[in-house]
Design a protein around this motif. Sequence first.
Motif, PDB file in Angstrom:
ATOM      1  N   LEU A  88       0.838  -1.134  -0.131  1.00 52.30           N
ATOM      2  CA  LEU A  88      -0.051   0.108  -0.230  1.00 52.30           C
ATOM      3  C   LEU A  88       0.866   1.395   0.139  1.00 52.30           C
ATOM      4  O   LEU A  88       0.724   2.160  -0.888  1.00 52.30           O
ATOM      5  CB  LEU A  88      -1.101  -0.132   1.179  1.00 52.30           C
ATOM      6  CG  LEU A  88      -1.814   1.332   1.524  1.00 52.30           C
ATOM      7  CD1 LEU A  88      -2.674   1.473   0.320  1.00 52.30           C
ATOM      8  CD2 LEU A  88      -2.503   1.293   2.641  1.00 52.30           C
ATOM      9  N   PHE A  89       1.812   1.166   0.915  1.00 54.00           N
ATOM     10  CA  PHE A  89       2.622   2.368   0.927  1.00 54.00           C
ATOM     11  C   PHE A  89       3.811   2.671  -0.057  1.00 54.00           C
ATOM     12  O   PHE A  89       4.169   3.759  -0.556  1.00 54.00           O
ATOM     13  CB  PHE A  89       3.546   2.560   2.402  1.00 54.00           C
ATOM     14  CG  PHE A  89       2.454   2.893   3.325  1.00 54.00           C
ATOM     15  CD1 PHE A  89       1.762   4.212   3.514  1.00 54.00           C
ATOM     16  CD2 PHE A  89       2.037   2.003   4.524  1.00 54.00           C
ATOM     17  CE1 PHE A  89       0.784   4.300   4.382  1.00 54.00           C
ATOM     18  CE2 PHE A  89       1.183   2.089   5.515  1.00 54.00           C
ATOM     19  CZ  PHE A  89       0.541   3.267   5.406  1.00 54.00           C
ATOM     20  N   ILE A  90       4.076   1.504  -0.812  1.00 51.97           N
ATOM     21  CA  ILE A  90       4.827   1.461  -2.038  1.00 51.97           C
ATOM     22  C   ILE A  90       3.759   2.171  -3.120  1.00 51.97           C
ATOM     23  O   ILE A  90       4.411   3.229  -3.952  1.00 51.97           O
ATOM     24  CB  ILE A  90       5.370   0.221  -2.524  1.00 51.97           C
ATOM     25  CG1 ILE A  90       6.351  -0.149  -1.478  1.00 51.97           C
ATOM     26  CG2 ILE A  90       5.857   0.438  -3.941  1.00 51.97           C
ATOM     27  CD1 ILE A  90       6.751  -1.850  -1.711  1.00 51.97           C
ATOM     28  N   LEU A  91       2.687   1.966  -3.210  1.00 50.21           N
ATOM     29  CA  LEU A  91       1.825   2.448  -4.167  1.00 50.21           C
ATOM     30  C   LEU A  91       1.573   4.217  -4.103  1.00 50.21           C
ATOM     31  O   LEU A  91       1.704   4.727  -4.786  1.00 50.21           O
ATOM     32  CB  LEU A  91       0.485   1.822  -4.053  1.00 50.21           C
ATOM     33  CG  LEU A  91      -0.858   2.256  -4.570  1.00 50.21           C
ATOM     34  CD1 LEU A  91      -0.503   2.395  -6.333  1.00 50.21           C
ATOM     35  CD2 LEU A  91      -1.960   1.567  -4.383  1.00 50.21           C
ATOM     36  N   THR A  92       1.387   4.255  -2.664  1.00 48.26           N
ATOM     37  CA  THR A  92       0.910   5.681  -2.320  1.00 48.26           C
ATOM     38  C   THR A  92       2.406   6.643  -2.505  1.00 48.26           C
ATOM     39  O   THR A  92       2.287   7.859  -3.020  1.00 48.26           O
ATOM     40  CB  THR A  92       0.454   5.920  -0.931  1.00 48.26           C
ATOM     41  OG1 THR A  92       1.388   5.445  -0.245  1.00 48.26           O
ATOM     42  CG2 THR A  92      -0.819   5.177  -0.937  1.00 48.26           C
ATOM     43  N   THR A  93       3.320   6.079  -2.047  1.00 50.14           N
ATOM     44  CA  THR A  93       4.665   6.978  -2.162  1.00 50.14           C
ATOM     45  C   THR A  93       5.010   7.225  -3.703  1.00 50.14           C
ATOM     46  O   THR A  93       5.382   7.956  -4.172  1.00 50.14           O
ATOM     47  CB  THR A  93       5.729   6.254  -1.567  1.00 50.14           C
ATOM     48  OG1 THR A  93       5.331   6.116  -0.186  1.00 50.14           O
ATOM     49  CG2 THR A  93       6.946   7.085  -1.649  1.00 50.14           C
ATOM     50  N   SER A  94       4.767   6.140  -4.648  1.00 45.77           N
ATOM     51  CA  SER A  94       4.994   6.236  -5.883  1.00 45.77           C
ATOM     52  C   SER A  94       3.937   7.113  -6.571  1.00 45.77           C
ATOM     53  O   SER A  94       4.550   7.743  -7.492  1.00 45.77           O
ATOM     54  CB  SER A  94       4.686   4.919  -6.587  1.00 45.77           C
ATOM     55  OG  SER A  94       5.512   3.967  -6.114  1.00 45.77           O
ATOM     56  N   ILE A  95       2.739   7.346  -6.222  1.00 50.58           N
ATOM     57  CA  ILE A  95       1.813   8.270  -6.787  1.00 50.58           C
ATOM     58  C   ILE A  95       2.239   9.604  -6.438  1.00 50.58           C
ATOM     59  O   ILE A  95       2.002  10.442  -7.373  1.00 50.58           O
ATOM     60  CB  ILE A  95       0.265   7.844  -6.207  1.00 50.58           C
ATOM     61  CG1 ILE A  95      -0.187   6.540  -6.790  1.00 50.58           C
ATOM     62  CG2 ILE A  95      -0.636   9.167  -6.369  1.00 50.58           C
ATOM     63  CD1 ILE A  95      -1.502   6.071  -5.946  1.00 50.58           C
ATOM     64  N   SER A  96       2.902   9.671  -5.294  1.00 55.93           N
ATOM     65  CA  SER A  96       3.252  11.054  -4.951  1.00 55.93           C
ATOM     66  C   SER A  96       4.329  11.593  -5.819  1.00 55.93           C
ATOM     67  O   SER A  96       4.528  12.802  -6.150  1.00 55.93           O
ATOM     68  CB  SER A  96       3.603  11.262  -3.467  1.00 55.93           C
ATOM     69  OG  SER A  96       4.676  10.442  -2.983  1.00 55.93           O
ATOM     70  N   GLY A  97       5.162  10.565  -6.264  1.00 56.83           N
ATOM     71  CA  GLY A  97       6.173  10.753  -6.982  1.00 56.83           C
ATOM     72  C   GLY A  97       5.874  11.214  -8.432  1.00 56.83           C
ATOM     73  O   GLY A  97       6.528  11.769  -9.134  1.00 56.83           O
ATOM     74  N   LEU A  98       4.605  10.800  -8.836  1.00 59.85           N
ATOM     75  CA  LEU A  98       4.206  11.266  -9.934  1.00 59.85           C
ATOM     76  C   LEU A  98       3.375  12.677  -9.844  1.00 59.85           C
ATOM     77  O   LEU A  98       2.731  13.283 -10.947  1.00 59.85           O
ATOM     78  CB  LEU A  98       3.096  10.321 -10.592  1.00 59.85           C
ATOM     79  CG  LEU A  98       3.461   8.937 -10.991  1.00 59.85           C
ATOM     80  CD1 LEU A  98       2.414   8.095 -11.139  1.00 59.85           C
ATOM     81  CD2 LEU A  98       4.416   9.058 -12.090  1.00 59.85           C
ATOM     82  N   GLY A  99       3.711  13.381  -8.747  1.00 59.90           N
ATOM     83  CA  GLY A  99       3.227  14.710  -8.573  1.00 59.90           C
ATOM     84  C   GLY A  99       1.812  14.859  -7.860  1.00 59.90           C
ATOM     85  O   GLY A  99       1.371  15.864  -7.798  1.00 59.90           O
ATOM     86  N   GLN A 100       1.214  13.912  -7.799  1.00 64.23           N
ATOM     87  CA  GLN A 100      -0.254  13.977  -6.902  1.00 64.23           C
ATOM     88  C   GLN A 100       0.091  14.268  -5.661  1.00 64.23           C
ATOM     89  O   GLN A 100       0.970  14.046  -4.949  1.00 64.23           O
ATOM     90  CB  GLN A 100      -0.959  12.568  -7.148  1.00 64.23           C
ATOM     91  CG  GLN A 100      -1.154  12.057  -8.366  1.00 64.23           C
ATOM     92  CD  GLN A 100      -2.004  13.005  -9.234  1.00 64.23           C
ATOM     93  OE1 GLN A 100      -3.013  13.556  -8.817  1.00 64.23           O
ATOM     94  NE2 GLN A 100      -1.729  13.157 -10.583  1.00 64.23           N
ATOM     95  N   GLY A 101      -1.055  15.109  -5.104  1.00 66.02           N
ATOM     96  CA  GLY A 101      -0.922  15.449  -3.505  1.00 66.02           C
ATOM     97  C   GLY A 101       0.139  16.429  -3.497  1.00 66.02           C
ATOM     98  O   GLY A 101       0.688  16.413  -2.227  1.00 66.02           O
ATOM     99  N   ARG A 102       0.545  17.314  -4.595  1.00 67.43           N
ATOM    100  CA  ARG A 102       1.955  18.090  -4.419  1.00 67.43           C
ATOM    101  C   ARG A 102       2.788  17.381  -4.041  1.00 67.43           C
ATOM    102  O   ARG A 102       4.039  17.978  -3.572  1.00 67.43           O
ATOM    103  CB  ARG A 102       1.299  19.294  -3.316  1.00 67.43           C
ATOM    104  CG  ARG A 102       0.174  20.252  -3.418  1.00 67.43           C
ATOM    105  CD  ARG A 102      -0.143  21.064  -2.321  1.00 67.43           C
ATOM    106  NE  ARG A 102      -0.238  20.419  -1.222  1.00 67.43           N
ATOM    107  CZ  ARG A 102      -0.363  21.048   0.068  1.00 67.43           C
ATOM    108  NH1 ARG A 102      -0.392  22.390  -0.071  1.00 67.43           N
ATOM    109  NH2 ARG A 102      -0.617  20.539   0.995  1.00 67.43           N
ATOM    110  N   GLY A 103       3.069  16.156  -4.581  1.00 67.13           N
ATOM    111  CA  GLY A 103       4.208  15.361  -4.475  1.00 67.13           C
ATOM    112  C   GLY A 103       4.351  15.034  -2.883  1.00 67.13           C
ATOM    113  O   GLY A 103       5.717  14.700  -2.614  1.00 67.13           O
TER     114      GLY A 103
END
Length: 735
Positions: free
Chosen positions: A139-154
């Motif tokens: 789950l946290f690999i997924l969310t951290t990777s999503i933030s790496g795409l610029g979502q949630g202001r990174g």
Amino acid sequence: MRKTIALWFAAGIVGFCIFPWYSVESGFWSFRWLFSEFLSEDAAPALFQALLYGRWWFVPLALAFVGIGLSFALLEDERTRAKALVILSMTGLALLFAQGFAIGRVGPELFIDTLNFGSAAAGQVGFGSGAMITAGALLFILTTSISGLGQGRGDAFIVGSIGLIIALVTTFVFYPVSQILIRAFEASDGGIDIALFFTRFFSSDIWSLACLAGGKTCGPAWNSVFLAVLTGAGTTLLGLAFALVATKTAFPAKKLLRILTIIPIITPPFVIGLALILMFGRAGVVTDVLHDVFDISKSRWLYGFSGIYLAQLLSFTPIAFLVLIGVVEGVSPSMEEASQTLNATQWQTFKNVTWPLMRPGLANAFLLGFIESIADFGNPLVLGGNFNVLSTEIYFAIVGAVADPSRAAVLAVVLLMLTLSAFVAQRLWLGKKSYATVTGKADSGQHSPLNSALKWTCYGFALPWAAFTAVVYSMIVFGSFVKLWGYDNTFTLDHYIRAFSVSFNNGIRWTGVAWDSYFTTLTISTIAAPLTAVVGLLTAYLLVRQKFAGKNLFEFSTMLSFAIPGTVIGVAYIMAFNTPPIELTGTSIILIIVFVFRNMPVGVRGGIAAMSQLDKSLDEASITLGANSFTTVRKVILPLMGPAILAALAYSFVRAITSVSAVIFLVSARHNMATSFIVGRVEHGEYGIAIAYSSVLIITMLVAILLLQVVIGQRKLRRQNRLQTSNKNKELASA
């Protein structure tokens, strides 16, 4: 991002290769498999399950981890790597839960034709610590990777928090509730019949308005709405009166008043009903006095709407007070002083400045009162008489002589619809206005006192209600020291001795019949309370401070478990967590989880009310100085959230001790709770022990709340929290 993903990838490998994958009695957290049970099936980690026992369904999950490791090590472009990790982690989560749901205890439950061979045919038990750690890591690999795409202001903390709350709410709210709501659409042959659902939903048994046409009573849906609206309004009014007296008057006994407002919330629900019966029932103390002195005939007025409403006001006013006290304290005195500088009177200042700024607190207090009332089970069960409400109708549909789970599910859908309507109405009333009054600027102003008329109005509501509360609870204490309350009032300590006796022969021995459930209750409540506060306040932070898709649905989902009666939640948890992939029934973990997610909405609503007053410039200043979101929450937001933290901790601790409706379905011989023990004493006619135990619980919870108040302290929004003197008012007016 690389460091964070590396840590979670390592955690996932540990969960997959070291911790027991399945939840077995000797292996949930232990490593005993490594020494004495290495060859024991189910006790080993997933890697050994695949290698030693031919459980091939772990191989695709292992390949997903291999892919994550290769992508992390070989892909240089950050965006490409983040996209690959998102796909692989989502695939890993899907594979993990697919194998859990597809294969049950006795073999395949999904894709039977495909999986019904080899080791899959033998079945599997529920997830253990290894599966939980692995799922969390993915789950946290997924969310951290999503933030790496610029979502949630990174911001990995923000995206991770959103993902965590969604996962928890989905697993422990939506999933169990869905198990029982599916029954609403089931036909007698087990199939789905949508037309039958609508026939049941609009049945006159639920929506009858016979009471308006001279009939005996309306349907339980209208009864619940009428009761909930009046309870929400009454508790909000009384809670506001207590909050204003405690904050904006010079009342000398404020500490005593605060204690009296808290006491009702720390009482098992049916104890208030029992006390009211013994005071106002046909053979009650007050009824006898009124009959003997004033020749007022004895009646059964207490049984029905009047009794339920009175008991709910006693039970739920403290919730409104806990929400509103922080809101009233948060109104900036500088704004009130500015109003008076412009020659406004104290009443004009309250009406035009203070009152509008309290709207979030008032709306949240009303919503909590409405939901508490509509989902209340204990008070209607004891005092309902012929006044039927949804919660008791659901209970009798489940445990009645002729069980009807489908009717119970339909009634639960009706209840959810009513809760959603209240939620939407609250949002429309608040609108999109700003209610922030606490900024980063210094504020040493003085609270504007109430004008004389408003002050005495608050006194007129708060003080008689506090006196009535004191009388009710003095009667409860009195009842624990007499042989048989109302019949033989001879003083005795027998009830306390039997429940809480201690022997000092051969060391300390807890010989009382209540000690086992008492210690179990305190342990589980102490664990559940901080978890509830963390989840609730984190959710409030995301709702108030962040913008993301589906935010309104996300907010409503956090209220879902609060809106459903505990009886339904208890049955839903049994249906959901009695079989793989998550088996929790009979454990203390299921009790902790049900308390966390039943009580989380109080932390959410209290946090929203308090955080709505904190200007976003505080966050922006912290981030501008180089702090990340986690540091900003820890060092800026939390210190200003004292009342909300206290409300979440105190309420969740108390409700974990006093809850009866959900607990009664989930307790076991190893984990018996106080309320279940008390209900058993009442069913056997041992009222003295039940009342004595309740008195001990009240004292225990009162001490715990006072300790929480000392530990958390009072929120410092300005140099001093004080009232203006009359001379100061005159000076402001003349200016």
